[in-house]
Design a protein around this motif. Structure first.
Motif, PDB file in Angstrom:
ATOM      1  N   ARG A   7     -53.486  21.147  -9.897  1.00  0.00           N
ATOM      2  CA  ARG A   7     -53.158  22.567  -9.765  1.00  0.00           C
ATOM      3  C   ARG A   7     -53.942  23.173  -8.597  1.00  0.00           C
ATOM      4  O   ARG A   7     -53.386  23.909  -7.777  1.00  0.00           O
ATOM      5  CB  ARG A   7     -53.466  23.306 -11.066  1.00  0.00           C
ATOM      6  CG  ARG A   7     -52.927  24.715 -11.115  1.00  0.00           C
ATOM      7  CD  ARG A   7     -53.210  25.414 -12.442  1.00  0.00           C
ATOM      8  NE  ARG A   7     -52.538  24.758 -13.544  1.00  0.00           N
ATOM      9  CZ  ARG A   7     -53.151  24.303 -14.639  1.00  0.00           C
ATOM     10  NH1 ARG A   7     -54.447  24.417 -14.783  1.00  0.00           N
ATOM     11  NH2 ARG A   7     -52.460  23.740 -15.607  1.00  0.00           N
ATOM     12  N   LEU A  10     -52.414  22.089  -5.324  1.00  0.00           N
ATOM     13  CA  LEU A  10     -51.183  22.826  -5.055  1.00  0.00           C
ATOM     14  C   LEU A  10     -51.485  24.246  -4.574  1.00  0.00           C
ATOM     15  O   LEU A  10     -50.854  24.741  -3.632  1.00  0.00           O
ATOM     16  CB  LEU A  10     -50.297  22.862  -6.305  1.00  0.00           C
ATOM     17  CG  LEU A  10     -49.676  21.534  -6.717  1.00  0.00           C
ATOM     18  CD1 LEU A  10     -49.075  21.633  -8.118  1.00  0.00           C
ATOM     19  CD2 LEU A  10     -48.630  21.084  -5.708  1.00  0.00           C
ATOM     20  N   SER A  27     -44.532  23.464  -2.500  1.00  0.00           N
ATOM     21  CA  SER A  27     -45.884  23.618  -3.062  1.00  0.00           C
ATOM     22  C   SER A  27     -45.945  24.853  -3.952  1.00  0.00           C
ATOM     23  O   SER A  27     -46.563  24.835  -5.022  1.00  0.00           O
ATOM     24  CB  SER A  27     -46.927  23.739  -1.942  1.00  0.00           C
ATOM     25  OG  SER A  27     -46.992  22.552  -1.205  1.00  0.00           O
ATOM     26  N   ALA A  31     -46.721  24.874  -7.863  1.00  0.00           N
ATOM     27  CA  ALA A  31     -47.885  25.638  -8.320  1.00  0.00           C
ATOM     28  C   ALA A  31     -47.491  26.648  -9.400  1.00  0.00           C
ATOM     29  O   ALA A  31     -48.229  26.850 -10.366  1.00  0.00           O
ATOM     30  CB  ALA A  31     -48.544  26.349  -7.139  1.00  0.00           C
ATOM     31  N   SER A 123     -44.534  16.707  -3.985  1.00  0.00           N
ATOM     32  CA  SER A 123     -45.928  17.138  -3.835  1.00  0.00           C
ATOM     33  C   SER A 123     -46.829  16.568  -4.925  1.00  0.00           C
ATOM     34  O   SER A 123     -48.043  16.748  -4.882  1.00  0.00           O
ATOM     35  CB  SER A 123     -46.006  18.670  -3.835  1.00  0.00           C
ATOM     36  OG  SER A 123     -45.683  19.179  -5.118  1.00  0.00           O
TER      37      SER A 123
END
Length: 188
Positions: A7, A10, A27, A31, A123
């Protein structure tokens, strides 16, 4: 701990990535999913008027002093709500919303849906999926709910039917809390 590190990675990508690129959008989508537990969405569902983070439209985002509030109809017609408080995410959502409104108004997508979703998936580390954030959030929420039960747990009745009924009651109660957190039904 792995989820928290991912987390953070991101969030850093949203802060530092070149704004407006599909990589930045991906991203941001990842996130938001990691932060809120909202579904990523798909263009197929959006055609049916069911949305997710990757298919957000300008009208689905409201910005105020408390953050970015997301509200839309999701999978199976379920109302989805979530709030994003991280300043980098709020700033990015503010910019994407403003651009979408300039391009065409409230029903204009914030992101390039297919590309943003593909980038969001890309990602993540190999073997990880966006829905894993939802699974972890569900597990942590259920554990917190079960940990909050009266201590020590009452002894189970000797009668198997009564014991099963008591256990299922606690599972249903935890399921309701998890469902509310993830914008699901308790059965899911």
């Amino acid at each position: 701990p792995v989820v928290a590190k991912l987390r953070a990675k991101l969030l850093d990508a949203v802060r530092t990535g070149p704004y407006g690129t599909v990589q930045h959008q991906g991203s941001l989508v990842a996130a938001i999913v990691a932060t809120t537990g909202l579904r990523p969405g798909s263009t197929g569902s959006a055609k049916d008027k069911h949305f997710g983070v990757s298919t957000l439209q300008a009208r689905h985002v409201r910005i105020d002093s408390e953050g970015a509030h997301l509200r839309y109809v999701g999978k199976a017609g379920k109302k989805n709500v979530g709030t994003v408080n991280d300043p980098a995410l709020v700033e990015a959502l503010t910019q994407y919303k403003a651009q979408a409104e300039q391009r065409g108004g409230g029903t204009t997508p914030l992101f390039k849906p297919n590309a943003a979703l593909t980038e969001a998936r890309g990602s993540l580390p190999k073997g990880a999926k966006l829905k894993d954030f939802r699974t972890v959030m569900a597990t942590v929420t259920a554990k917190r709910e079960m940990d909050g039960a009266p201590e020590p747990p009452p002894p189970l009745p000797k009668d198997e039917k009564k014991a099963r009924k008591l256990v299922l009651k606690h599972i249903r109660e935890a399921s309701k809390v998890v469902a509310e957190r993830l914008n699901n039904t308790p059965a899911v």
